[in-house]
Design an enzyme around this catalytic site. Structure first.
Site, PDB file in Angstrom:
ATOM      1  N   VAL A   1     -16.683  73.712 -12.835  1.00 28.85           N
ATOM      2  CA  VAL A   1     -17.237  72.489 -12.257  1.00 28.85           C
ATOM      3  C   VAL A   1     -18.473  72.040 -13.032  1.00 28.85           C
ATOM      4  CG1 VAL A   1     -18.271  71.468 -10.203  1.00 28.85           C
ATOM      5  CG2 VAL A   1     -16.324  73.011  -9.979  1.00 28.85           C
TER       6      VAL A   1
ATOM      7  N   ASP B   1     -11.660  29.108 -30.870  1.00 26.50           N
ATOM      8  CA  ASP B   1     -11.114  27.777 -31.059  1.00 26.50           C
ATOM      9  C   ASP B   1     -12.269  26.830 -31.355  1.00 26.50           C
ATOM     10  OD1 ASP B   1     -12.258  27.736 -28.562  1.00 26.50           O
ATOM     11  OD2 ASP B   1     -10.685  26.553 -27.626  1.00 26.50           O
TER      12      ASP B   1
ATOM     13  N   ASP C   1      -9.400  27.695 -24.295  1.00 27.29           N
ATOM     14  CA  ASP C   1      -9.430  27.004 -23.009  1.00 27.29           C
ATOM     15  C   ASP C   1      -8.100  26.356 -22.675  1.00 27.29           C
ATOM     16  OD1 ASP C   1      -9.379  24.975 -24.842  1.00 27.29           O
ATOM     17  OD2 ASP C   1     -11.371  24.195 -24.382  1.00 27.29           O
TER      18      ASP C   1
ATOM     19  N   ASN D   1     -26.113  71.599 -11.287  1.00 27.13           N
ATOM     20  CA  ASN D   1     -25.163  70.558 -11.705  1.00 27.13           C
ATOM     21  C   ASN D   1     -25.331  69.292 -10.867  1.00 27.13           C
ATOM     22  OD1 ASN D   1     -23.022  70.190 -13.618  1.00 27.13           O
ATOM     23  ND2 ASN D   1     -21.644  69.978 -11.876  1.00 27.13           N
TER      24      ASN D   1
END
Length: 869
Positions: free
Chosen positions: A257, A304, A608, A702
């Site tokens: 763990v 674009d 778009d 931990n």
């Protein structure tokens, strides 16, 4: 469903309601993107399938197996929080996109049973008689039966920024917009059968894993294998030393763990969620949470033109007359700006020829300018009618011409010859104060600069033709203007288009946005290659690309404009060598994106229009315009820009890099701590420390290091110079570019400092295990502070606060009786606390040193320094 037969729509009664209902049942609703809503359990399962979440679920099972219910609850809580945040973000993004979709016109006017009806566009069926007027969005594909000065904006389908004239018999595409005139059309195709639907069919619902998901999946597999091997080793060594089987089993599971950074999903989600929130504040809506990180990997930005690099609005920029040439300043349709001659503001007398020309264009005009009101986006002036004519009105106002109301009152229109695609010119006739008739004409240069129209001599006409050619070569749209005076109204009215005097030329363009060039320069500085892909004319694409400094660098191929025809004919062997594409169709946009991806690039595509949908969907990051974009574009995209600004994409890329840097920083910190814990358990017994840490102590360390401080690391601000280094290679491991080395060095320092403190405590006859427990935690807290990119920043106060909270909870483990009993610790005196606390500066200094060492080892601006600068 399609229909091939047409009717004479002008006198037709249209479909009956009964027939319309039958066709609706047969063809289905007129919807292109009728997607099934994603169910809640599907969203949850998608989140739980994440590899690291699966590791956490296994950790929950392990902790339950050893009876460690508190830690099982904590880890399960991390899973629940992670899943909830991810699902909520997806739902919020979908709802926001749905709200943007309401900007599309949902109704259409049709003729049924002889009467005009206004009904939802989804109910339009093939065969319906569609009535179109100025400002309408065409609800379905159709064929024109009637047209009167009809002008359509087809940019959403074709990418062409200039509106197109439509005559009887012409075809119409769904999603196009009527900017002028009126028309009557018979619907030929709806829904998926329409042109819009055929483009949308190129989309699919399959999504490839993002770079982050691929990297974390790879890391999860490595962690699982390494952790299993080390824990088995610890378990076996404990049994060899004669320790109880149960004790070593619990210790081995606890180490498993500890070795897995179970806070990583929470750190990832927090970093992505914070990134998404920051992007919303910067006008970028994230539709898929992992897309935040993917933005940081972008190496190619395919953009674009119309509305992205340019204003998306026609503007008069140059006026040429036989006697004077002038530049017109100002943006949009705002009637504000100035007229310059030879670079200086013109005097009133010097502007007379320009003002006369622009007055004629204001009279020969059917558009209207609307001032901003409470409902106008960004407080801008808007246009009603042809964008080109609206630009002429704005230019006339800038030069000081009378306003529309004054012109209409003093020179009322008494006749007109509308523009059509054959004549390529428009003429209006106006009464003046002396009872004469003023003739105003504008049109294409080739239709106006004609001896049959003008009385000017050959020299003037040749000069005008040369100037018109030069202006057109710059990518401008050029109009020629003429006028004349008649004693009375000509009969027939077509005789008005003769014996006129040439006034000059007007050059219009869709100018680049003010910050477009700087935005593209920022992209290049960040190692991102900008590519322009447009459906517009090559000359227009070249002009815009030149103005934003997209052409002129690199090899010969990079300096030229390539058309869709070139791509289709196979005349471009390497699509990635080109920087500007013009006259492209949707399939070619997709080919360009796939060519870059084939080279290993991470692509972002902006768009778009409907024609951008497939490329947006298949790019690694699809970026749609929210204000002027279509529904197809928004649904295909990962990111929606609510302000339609390309600079927002650059901000999003910076945010993506910040997220990735924080995730890497946490991995180095978390895994160094986990590795140190394993090393302590392996080396300690060799130094006479039989069982260095108990299972509960490992889990408590931990929880404090990975839980509190680890999650707080996800909110760290961007590293200095994040946008001055190239994007990381897509194939690079998440712990590549020196992260493994940093991790191991830090683990070695933390291990040495911890064991050193424990051995000193044992020599002083102090509770060495409690000293080791506190020293290991203190060293890791020192590392987390030392790894900060901005050491004394105030932008993330949660990290120092979480370090303080972790330190207090560590002390609680020693001095709170209940915790001390559960964790099997002993209270320490000042000597023991001093020994343990000394590990903190050791961890801090080690973190600062490895940052400096690796930064010097990596050339400035390279990926080797990425993430831990």
């Amino acid at each position: 469903m399609t229909i091939s037969s047409t009717v004479s729509a002008g006198g037709a009664a249209g479909l009956t309601e009964t027939e319309a209902a039958r066709r609706l049942a047969a063809a289905g609703p007129n919807q292109v993107l009728a997607r099934k809503p994603v169910r809640l359990h599907t969203r949850v399962l998608a989140q739980l399938r994440d590899p690291l979440i699966m590791v956490l679920l296994a950790a929950v099972v392990l902790t339950l197996a050893i009876g460690d219910y508190p830690d099982a609850i904590v880890i399960a809580l991390v899973v629940v929080v992670n899943t909830t945040v991810g699902v909520v973000q997806e739902i919020r993004a979908d709802n926001a996109v749905a709200a943007l979709s309401e900007m599309s016109a949902p109704h259409a006017r049709v003729r049924r049973d002889g009467a005009v009806r206004d009904l939802p566009a989804v109910e339009v069926v093939p065969g319906d008689v569609l009535l179109l007027g100025e400002g309408d969005i065409v609800a379905a594909d159709g064929e024109l039966a009637e047209a009167s000065a009809l002008l359509l904006d087809e940019s959403m389908l074709t990418g062409e920024s200039v509106p197109v004239d439509k005559d009887t018999g012409a075809t119409l595409g769904a999603g196009t917009v009527v900017v002028r005139g009126r028309g009557v059309a018979v619907v030929t195709a709806t829904g998926a059968s329409s042109a819009l639907g055929r483009i949308a069919a190129l989309l699919d619902d399959r999504r490839e894993p993002t770079p982050l998901q691929r990297r974390l999946a790879s890391l999860g597999r490595v962690l699982a294998a390494v952790t299993l091997a080390l824990c088995v080793l610890v378990f076996a060594l404990g049994l060899v030393r004669g320790l109880p089987l149960g004790t070593m089993a619990v210790t081995a599971i606890s180490l498993a763990v500890a070795a897995v950074p179970e806070s990583l999903p929470a750190v990832v989600t927090l970093a992505l969620a914070l990134g998404a929130r920051r992007m919303v504040a910067r006008h970028a809506l994230v539709r898929r949470l992992p897309a935040v990180e993917t933005l940081g990997s972008v190496s190619v930005l395919a953009t674009d033109k119309t509305g992205t690099l340019t204003e998306g609005r026609m503007v008069v920029q140059h006026v040429w007359t036989p006697s004077v040439s002038a530049e017109v300043r100002g943006v949009g349709y705002e009637p504000e700006g100035e007229v310059l001659i030879d670079g200086s503001r013109a005097e009133v007398d010097g502007l007379a020829p320009v003002r006369e020309l622009l007055t004629v264009t204001a009279l020969c005009n059917d558009a209207d300018l609307r001032p901003p009101d409470a409902g106008t986006p960004d407080g801008r002036w808007t246009a009603l009618g042809d964008p080109m004519e609206a630009a002429l009105l704005a230019a006339a106002a800038k030069s000081g011409c009378p306003g529309q109301a004054e012109l209409a009152a003093t020179r009322p229109r008494i006749g007109e010859l509308p523009f059509d695609s054959l004549r390529k010119r428009m003429t209006t006739l106006h009464a003046d104060a002396q009872g004469r008739v003023l003739v105003c004409l504008k049109g294409a240069p080739e239709a106006v600069l004609d001896p049959a129209v003008l009385v000017d001599g050959p020299e003037t006409l040749n000069r005008a033709r040369r100037e018109a050619a030069d202006l057109a070569a710059r990518g401008d749209r050029v109009l020629a203007v003429a006028s004349g005076v008649r004693d009375d109204l000509p009969e027939p009215i077509t005789r008005a288009e003769s014996r006129l005097t040439f006034l000059g030329l007007v050059a219009l363009s869709d100018p680049p946005k003010p910050h477009a060039a700087a935005t593209l320069a920022s992209c290049r500085a960040a190692g991102i290659t900008p590519v322009l892909i447009t459906g517009d004319h090559p000359a227009t694409a070249r002009a815009v690309a030149s103005r934003v400094a997209l052409l002129g660098e690199g090899g010969e191929t990079q300096r030229r404009v390539v058309t869709g025809a070139d791509v289709a004919a196979g005349r471009v062997p390497d699509l990635t060598s080109v920087r500007v594409f013009a006259r492209t169709d949707p399939e070619q946009k997709l080919d360009i994106v796939e060519a870059w991806r084939g080279r290993g690039a991470v692509t972002a595509m902006t768009g778009d229009g409907v024609n951008d949908g497939p490329a947006l969907h298949h790019a690694d990051i699809g970026v749609a315009m929210g204000a002027r974009g279509t529904e197809v574009a928004r649904q295909a995209a990962d990111l929606v820009l609510t302000d339609d600004e390309l600079s927002t994409v650059v901000s999003a890329v910076e945010e993506g890099r910040r997220v990735y840097d924080n995730i890497r920083r946490f991995l180095v910190y978390g895994m160094a701590g986990g590795a140190a814990e394993i090393l302590v358990m392996l080396i300690g017994p060799l130094l006479g420390l039989p069982l260095p840490l108990r299972a509960g102590q490992i889990l408590w360390i931990n929880l404090l290091t990975h839980g509190l401080t680890g999650v707080a690391m996800g909110a760290e601000p961007a590293s200095p110079g994040a946008m001055r280094r190239p994007p990381r290679p897509p194939e690079q491991h998440i712990l590549g570019a020196g992260a493994w080395q940093r991790l191991l060095l830090l683990a070695a320092v933390v291990t040495a400092a911890t064991l050193g403190a424990a051995l000193a405590a044992r020599a002083l006859d102090l509770p060495w295990q409690s000293v080791l427990f506190l020293a290991l935690l203190a060293a890791q807290l020192g590392v987390v502070l030392g790894l900060r990119a901005r050491l004394l920043t105030r932008k993330n106060p949660f990290l120092p606060l979480s370090v303080l909270a972790s330190a207090l909870l560590a002390a609680a483990a020693l001095y709170v009786p209940f915790l001390s009993s559960v964790l099997e610790t002993e209270p320490l005196g000042w000597a023991g606390i001093g020994l343990a606390a000394a590990a903190a500066p050791a961890g801090f200094l080690a973190a600062r040193l490895v940052r400096t060492a690796f930064r010097r080892a990596s050339p400035a601006g390279t990926v080797g320094a990425s993430g831990l600068r």
